[in-house]
Design an enzyme around this catalytic site. Structure first.
Site, short mmCIF file in Angstrom:
data_model
loop_
_atom_site.label_atom_id
_atom_site.label_comp_id
_atom_site.label_asym_id
_atom_site.label_seq_id
_atom_site.Cartn_x
_atom_site.Cartn_y
_atom_site.Cartn_z
N LEU A 105 0.88 -1.17 0.00
CA LEU A 105 0.00 0.00 0.00
C LEU A 105 0.91 1.21 0.00
O LEU A 105 2.00 1.17 0.59
CB LEU A 105 -0.88 0.02 1.26
CG LEU A 105 -1.94 -1.09 1.36
CD1 LEU A 105 -2.68 -0.99 2.69
CD2 LEU A 105 -2.92 -1.01 0.19
N ASP A 106 0.48 2.30 -0.62
CA ASP A 106 1.28 3.53 -0.61
C ASP A 106 1.42 4.02 0.83
O ASP A 106 0.59 3.69 1.69
CB ASP A 106 0.58 4.62 -1.43
CG ASP A 106 0.42 4.21 -2.88
OD1 ASP A 106 1.21 3.37 -3.35
OD2 ASP A 106 -0.52 4.72 -3.52
N HIS A 107 2.43 4.87 1.05
CA HIS A 107 2.67 5.31 2.43
C HIS A 107 1.47 6.06 3.00
O HIS A 107 1.17 6.00 4.19
CB HIS A 107 3.95 6.15 2.52
CG HIS A 107 3.80 7.54 1.99
ND1 HIS A 107 3.33 8.58 2.76
CD2 HIS A 107 4.03 8.04 0.77
CE1 HIS A 107 3.28 9.67 2.01
NE2 HIS A 107 3.70 9.37 0.80
#
Ligand code: URA
Length: 233
Positions: A105-107
């Protein structure tokens, strides 16, 4: 049933090197069934074994399958650069066990992240052939319109993809929609929304197959063990 010596059990559960585990046992830190065990070569059936280390209770798991409610500001990469890594949210024993996120998942994306130390599980989950649906709630900058939903259903072209990508999507309220993806391409939700003329301002994953964040009742940053068959249900 097959037994294992206590030092090997502790090592397999992420309590450090064999030498370090023997030291823990020597120091009287390990208890089983209320008794301190000081012989590192005492043998136990590992499956389901309950033990404590410095009074912290543990249960033996040959492999572990976890769900984390990922907060914003954590990276899923193995060598995080700009933000702390998600593994810092888990007990250090899991890092020793080489637990890894299943996909990324993106940050700034929040919500359900699966992790495991079972290579076959990670591989199967990450394989596009499995078609495990991943459900996201995206908050958009501009209002959600019927045209946006239609574009997502019909397919949007991302510049590095050979063919348009489609997604099931439904409106939740003026600026939120639920999107279901079966692939996990880089920044896929954000790029699909951008290609459809909107902009994603917040993204939360709420389900991976049969694993539903709402049912796990985890607050942000909390994790729990899951049944490895659950994603496929
Ligand atoms: N799609 C994105 O754009 N970001 C994520 O983190 C997951 C899916």
């Amino acid at each position: 049933m097959k037994t294992m010596t206590l030092d090997k059990i502790l090592q397999s559960q992420g309590f450090g090197t064999r030498k370090g585990c023997r030291q823990l046992i020597d120091d009287g830190a390990v208890r089983i069934g209320g008794e301190t065990v000081t012989q590192y070569d005492s043998a136990f059936v590992p499956a389901g074994l309950e033990f404590s280390v410095f009074d912290e209770p543990w249960i033996y798991h040959e492999k572990i399958y976890l769900a984390l409610n990922k907060p914003p500001g954590y990276e899923c990469s193995r060598k995080p650069s700009g933000h702390p890594g998600v593994l810092t949210l888990l007990p250090e024993q899991f890092t020793w066990r080489e637990v890894q996120p299943v996909g990324r998942l993106d940050h700034d994306t929040t919500g359900l992240l699966l992790l495991s130390d079972d290579g076959a599980f990670i591989h199967a989950q990450s394989s596009p052939k499995r078609h495990v649906p991943k459900v996201y709630v995206a908050t958009t900058h501009d209002p959600v319109t019927p045209a946006l939903l239609a574009q997502l259903h019909e397919g949007v072209q991302l510049h590095d993809e050979p063919a348009p990508l489609t997604a099931l999507a439904r409106q939740l309220d003026t600026h939120r929609l639920e999107i279901v993806l079966e692939q996990g391409k880089y920044h896929q939700v954000k790029r699909m929304l951008a290609a459809a003329g909107n902009h994603c301002v917040a993204l939360c994953r709420i389900a991976v197959g049969g694993v539903k964040l709402a049912e796990l009742e985890l607050t942000e940053g909390e994790w729990c063990y899951i049944d490895p068959l659950l994603p496929y249900r």
